[in-house]
Design a protein around this motif. Structure first.
Motif, PDB file in Angstrom:
ATOM      1  N   TYR A 189       0.730  -1.257   0.036  1.00 27.81           N
ATOM      2  CA  TYR A 189       0.046   0.034  -0.010  1.00 27.81           C
ATOM      3  C   TYR A 189       0.951   1.225  -0.068  1.00 27.81           C
TER       4      TYR A 189
ATOM      5  N   THR B 105      -8.771  -7.585   1.341  1.00 28.60           N
ATOM      6  CA  THR B 105      -8.667  -6.823   2.680  1.00 28.60           C
ATOM      7  C   THR B 105      -9.619  -7.603   3.906  1.00 28.60           C
TER       8      THR B 105
ATOM      9  N   ARG C 109      -7.345   1.455   7.012  1.00 31.24           N
ATOM     10  CA  ARG C 109      -7.073   2.370   5.877  1.00 31.24           C
ATOM     11  C   ARG C 109      -6.907   3.767   6.522  1.00 31.24           C
TER      12      ARG C 109
ATOM     13  N   HIS D 134      -3.500   5.398   5.113  1.00 33.16           N
ATOM     14  CA  HIS D 134      -3.450   6.661   4.540  1.00 33.16           C
ATOM     15  C   HIS D 134      -3.053   8.009   5.351  1.00 33.16           C
TER      16      HIS D 134
END
Length: 194
Positions: A89, A125, A147, A151
């Motif tokens: 990610y 996920t 997330r 992020h």
């Protein structure tokens, strides 16, 4: 009539490249038209409008990102899978900042529902998190935790928000360790929306 050689896929790929070069917010129909040496109107036979173009970039980027994540987590479980997921990610966000920004936009529900990439993101996920023994509503809560952590870290790192002398990679590894502990010891029987 559409210019020869100009396709929707080429337009979206060029928009994704522009997003990485100039920022997702600078992806416009006019900028793409200049790139291809055509008038703005020539692009409207390939995308409906700017929103459609940005949604297409978001779906392209989401597919690219989940391909990387899927390859990274294949055959892994627990902390190993979580770390591989997180690293893939973060690597995507660092290598493709404009495309990554596109993955953060809200898509119209009908667009999201028809996307194989978004379905795959959810499957991978949720599959990784089920290995921690989580069921709904805890799965959704855990997805939101991951997330927002991933992020937030990527956004702060990209903006130079980590000024302390501590190595950023070391802090990333500790964050993944902490998430793993949180997932292993997830509070059961949490309150639901009643």
């Amino acid at each position: 009539m559409a210019r020869a050689g100009l396709t929707t896929d080429r337009v979206v790929a060029a928009a994704a490249a522009l997003a990485d070069e100039a920022g997702f917010e600078n992806v416009t129909i006019s900028a793409l038209a200049r790139h291809f040496g055509v008038r703005d109107a020539s692009l409207y036979s390939h995308v409906r409008n700017l929103q459609d173009l940005r949604w297409r970039v978001a779906l392209l980027a989401g597919g690219e990102m989940i391909d990387r994540i899927a390859a990274a987590v294949a055959g892994r479980a627990g902390r190993d899978a979580l770390g591989a997921f997180a690293d893939a990610y973060r690597a995507y966000a660092r290598e493709h900042p404009g495309r990554y920004a596109a993955t953060q936009i809200r898509l119209e529900q009908s667009v999201a529902a028809e996307s194989p990439a978004l379905k795959r993101i959810a499957e991978i996920t949720y599959g990784m998190l089920r290995a921690y023994g989580l069921d709904e509503p805890d799965l959704t809560d855990a997805v939101r935790l991951l997330r927002s952590t991933f992020h937030g870290y990527c956004a702060l790192e990209a903006s130079g928000g980590f000024g302390a002398p501590r190595d950023v990679q070391a802090s990333w590894e500790r964050a993944i360790d902490a998430l793993h502990v949180a997932l292993e010891h997830w509070p059961r029987g949490a309150k639901t929306d009643d």
